[in-house]
Write a protein that holds these residues in place. Structure first.
Motif, PDB file in Angstrom:
ATOM      1  N   PRO A   1       0.749  -1.260   0.087  1.00 35.97           N
ATOM      2  CA  PRO A   1       0.030   0.155  -0.186  1.00 35.97           C
ATOM      3  C   PRO A   1       0.689   1.355  -0.071  1.00 35.97           C
ATOM      4  O   PRO A   1       2.343   1.425   0.288  1.00 35.97           O
ATOM      5  N   GLN A   2       0.550   2.287  -0.354  1.00 33.54           N
ATOM      6  CA  GLN A   2       0.979   3.538  -0.245  1.00 33.54           C
ATOM      7  C   GLN A   2       0.962   3.854   1.231  1.00 33.54           C
ATOM      8  O   GLN A   2       2.112   4.847   1.508  1.00 33.54           O
ATOM      9  N   THR A   3       0.811   3.793   1.901  1.00 35.07           N
ATOM     10  CA  THR A   3       1.077   4.143   3.535  1.00 35.07           C
ATOM     11  C   THR A   3       1.358   2.754   4.106  1.00 35.07           C
ATOM     12  O   THR A   3       0.579   2.005   4.361  1.00 35.07           O
ATOM     13  N   ILE A   4       2.640   2.748   4.544  1.00 35.31           N
ATOM     14  CA  ILE A   4       3.179   1.521   5.184  1.00 35.31           C
ATOM     15  C   ILE A   4       3.471   1.966   6.758  1.00 35.31           C
ATOM     16  O   ILE A   4       3.949   1.246   7.369  1.00 35.31           O
ATOM     17  N   ILE A   5       2.953   3.540   6.555  1.00 35.00           N
ATOM     18  CA  ILE A   5       3.530   3.590   8.020  1.00 35.00           C
ATOM     19  C   ILE A   5       2.711   4.373   9.004  1.00 35.00           C
ATOM     20  O   ILE A   5       2.321   5.704   8.135  1.00 35.00           O
ATOM     21  N   GLY A   6       1.975   4.391  10.258  1.00 31.83           N
ATOM     22  CA  GLY A   6       0.899   5.188  10.629  1.00 31.83           C
ATOM     23  C   GLY A   6      -0.669   5.055  11.313  1.00 31.83           C
ATOM     24  O   GLY A   6      -0.717   3.972  10.722  1.00 31.83           O
ATOM     25  N   LYS A   7      -1.508   5.940  11.186  1.00 29.92           N
ATOM     26  CA  LYS A   7      -2.610   5.104  11.600  1.00 29.92           C
ATOM     27  C   LYS A   7      -3.424   3.703  10.561  1.00 29.92           C
ATOM     28  O   LYS A   7      -3.496   3.523  11.045  1.00 29.92           O
ATOM     29  N   LYS A   8      -3.058   4.198   9.471  1.00 27.32           N
ATOM     30  CA  LYS A   8      -3.631   2.896   8.585  1.00 27.32           C
ATOM     31  C   LYS A   8      -3.045   1.799   7.972  1.00 27.32           C
ATOM     32  O   LYS A   8      -3.564   1.592   7.519  1.00 27.32           O
ATOM     33  N   ALA A   9      -1.778   2.163   8.403  1.00 32.41           N
ATOM     34  CA  ALA A   9      -0.982   1.175   8.496  1.00 32.41           C
ATOM     35  C   ALA A   9      -0.916   0.290  10.318  1.00 32.41           C
ATOM     36  O   ALA A   9       0.108  -0.610  10.063  1.00 32.41           O
ATOM     37  N   ARG A  10      -1.591   0.881  11.087  1.00 36.60           N
ATOM     38  CA  ARG A  10      -1.261   0.503  11.927  1.00 36.60           C
ATOM     39  C   ARG A  10      -0.838  -1.166  12.223  1.00 36.60           C
ATOM     40  O   ARG A  10      -1.929  -2.088  11.621  1.00 36.60           O
ATOM     41  N   GLU A  11      -0.616  -2.069  13.894  1.00 32.48           N
ATOM     42  CA  GLU A  11      -0.216  -3.613  13.601  1.00 32.48           C
ATOM     43  C   GLU A  11      -2.162  -3.625  13.854  1.00 32.48           C
ATOM     44  O   GLU A  11      -2.066  -5.290  13.873  1.00 32.48           O
ATOM     45  N   GLU A  12      -2.611  -3.220  13.999  1.00 26.50           N
ATOM     46  CA  GLU A  12      -4.344  -4.431  15.364  1.00 26.50           C
ATOM     47  C   GLU A  12      -4.950  -4.214  14.216  1.00 26.50           C
ATOM     48  O   GLU A  12      -6.490  -5.293  14.019  1.00 26.50           O
ATOM     49  N   ASN A  13      -5.033  -3.651  13.198  1.00 28.71           N
ATOM     50  CA  ASN A  13      -5.235  -3.936  12.507  1.00 28.71           C
ATOM     51  C   ASN A  13      -4.617  -4.982  11.132  1.00 28.71           C
ATOM     52  O   ASN A  13      -4.445  -5.816   9.859  1.00 28.71           O
ATOM     53  N   GLY A  14      -3.553  -5.433  11.021  1.00 23.61           N
ATOM     54  CA  GLY A  14      -2.386  -6.142  11.447  1.00 23.61           C
ATOM     55  C   GLY A  14      -1.531  -5.815   9.964  1.00 23.61           C
ATOM     56  O   GLY A  14      -0.641  -6.479   8.884  1.00 23.61           O
ATOM     57  N   GLY A  15      -1.693  -4.773   9.430  1.00 29.25           N
ATOM     58  CA  GLY A  15      -1.107  -3.847   8.624  1.00 29.25           C
ATOM     59  C   GLY A  15       0.465  -3.007   9.117  1.00 29.25           C
ATOM     60  O   GLY A  15       0.545  -2.242   9.062  1.00 29.25           O
ATOM     61  N   ASP A  16       1.078  -4.300   9.577  1.00 27.12           N
ATOM     62  CA  ASP A  16       2.413  -3.883  10.009  1.00 27.12           C
ATOM     63  C   ASP A  16       3.446  -3.809   8.762  1.00 27.12           C
ATOM     64  O   ASP A  16       4.165  -5.486   8.822  1.00 27.12           O
ATOM     65  N   TRP A  17       2.742  -3.121   7.804  1.00 27.00           N
ATOM     66  CA  TRP A  17       4.235  -3.378   6.959  1.00 27.00           C
ATOM     67  C   TRP A  17       5.136  -3.059   6.900  1.00 27.00           C
ATOM     68  O   TRP A  17       6.339  -3.558   5.937  1.00 27.00           O
ATOM     69  N   VAL A  18       5.879  -2.579   7.744  1.00 29.10           N
ATOM     70  CA  VAL A  18       7.481  -2.387   8.014  1.00 29.10           C
ATOM     71  C   VAL A  18       7.900  -3.279   8.347  1.00 29.10           C
ATOM     72  O   VAL A  18       9.161  -3.946   7.704  1.00 29.10           O
ATOM     73  N   LYS A  19       7.270  -4.478   9.065  1.00 30.85           N
ATOM     74  CA  LYS A  19       8.162  -5.362   9.617  1.00 30.85           C
ATOM     75  C   LYS A  19       7.851  -6.320   8.912  1.00 30.85           C
ATOM     76  O   LYS A  19       8.770  -7.475   8.805  1.00 30.85           O
ATOM     77  N   TYR A  20       6.574  -6.327   7.770  1.00 23.79           N
ATOM     78  CA  TYR A  20       6.530  -7.773   7.365  1.00 23.79           C
ATOM     79  C   TYR A  20       7.307  -7.290   5.990  1.00 23.79           C
ATOM     80  O   TYR A  20       8.274  -8.190   5.576  1.00 23.79           O
ATOM     81  N   LEU A  21       8.135  -5.858   5.204  1.00 27.02           N
ATOM     82  CA  LEU A  21       8.658  -5.776   4.439  1.00 27.02           C
ATOM     83  C   LEU A  21      10.680  -5.774   4.506  1.00 27.02           C
ATOM     84  O   LEU A  21      10.804  -5.482   3.966  1.00 27.02           O
ATOM     85  N   GLY A  22      10.456  -6.024   5.824  1.00 27.65           N
ATOM     86  CA  GLY A  22      12.122  -6.303   6.272  1.00 27.65           C
ATOM     87  C   GLY A  22      12.058  -5.947   7.672  1.00 27.65           C
ATOM     88  O   GLY A  22      13.573  -6.002   8.319  1.00 27.65           O
ATOM     89  N   GLY A  23      11.758  -4.854   8.317  1.00 29.67           N
ATOM     90  CA  GLY A  23      11.626  -4.207   9.534  1.00 29.67           C
ATOM     91  C   GLY A  23      12.775  -3.377   9.585  1.00 29.67           C
ATOM     92  O   GLY A  23      12.153  -2.559  10.698  1.00 29.67           O
ATOM     93  N   ASP A  24      13.890  -2.580   8.916  1.00 26.56           N
ATOM     94  CA  ASP A  24      14.610  -1.732   9.449  1.00 26.56           C
ATOM     95  C   ASP A  24      14.145  -0.480   8.069  1.00 26.56           C
ATOM     96  O   ASP A  24      13.765  -0.621   7.597  1.00 26.56           O
TER      97      ASP A  24
END
Length: 149
Positions: A44-67
């Motif tokens: 997605p366009q937003t991988i950090i912030g409210k729209k990508a909150r982990e509560e939605n299972g959307g922790d894209w930074v972690k999923y994509l590599g973590g750094d």
């Protein structure tokens, strides 16, 4: 090629729709892609912030590599590549949103676009930056068969 403005987004939709029509023998006039189709970013366009909150299972930074810094840099590079784009109707696009890839696949599977079901749902168990390149190459191969240069 990157599709990062309104004009090029319309071209990306057209390209993906034509691949869909060619591969699945659909009539190109079946739908009005300008009105009935939206461009969906798989990562997605937003991988950090409210729209990508982990509560939605959307922790894209972690999923994509973590750094965080490295992921943010790669995200800018890959976001608008054709391999990271697909087409959906508006209701499904809104539901897919910034959800994790496995949740997006549920929405892709509901789509009337067979390219989503065959390509994304069946061929990818995960979708990260290498998969954007891999899928982009496959789409390019399909496009060359449609538009013989």
């Amino acid at each position: 090629m990157s599709f990062n403005n309104k004009w090029s987004e319309e071209r990306a939709k057209h390209l993906l729709w034509r691949i869909e029509c060619n591969k699945y023998k659909r009539d190109t006039k079946e739908i009005d892609i300008r009105k009935d189709v939206q461009l969906e970013h798989i990562i997605p366009q937003t991988i950090i912030g409210k729209k990508a909150r982990e509560e939605n299972g959307g922790d894209w930074v972690k999923y994509l590599g973590g750094d965080r810094d490295k992921v943010k840099e790669l995200h800018k590079k890959y976001l608008n590549k054709i391999g990271n784009l697909t087409i959906l109707g508006q209701p499904l696009n809104a539901k897919a949103s910034n959800n994790p890839f496995h949740s997006k696949c549920e929405k892709y599977n509901e789509s009337n676009f067979l390219l989503n079901k065959d390509d994304l749902v069946k061929n990818y168990k995960k979708f990260k930056f290498p998969q954007v390149d891999q899928r982009g190459k496959k789409l390019a191969e399909m496009a060359v068969k449609i538009w013989k240069f």
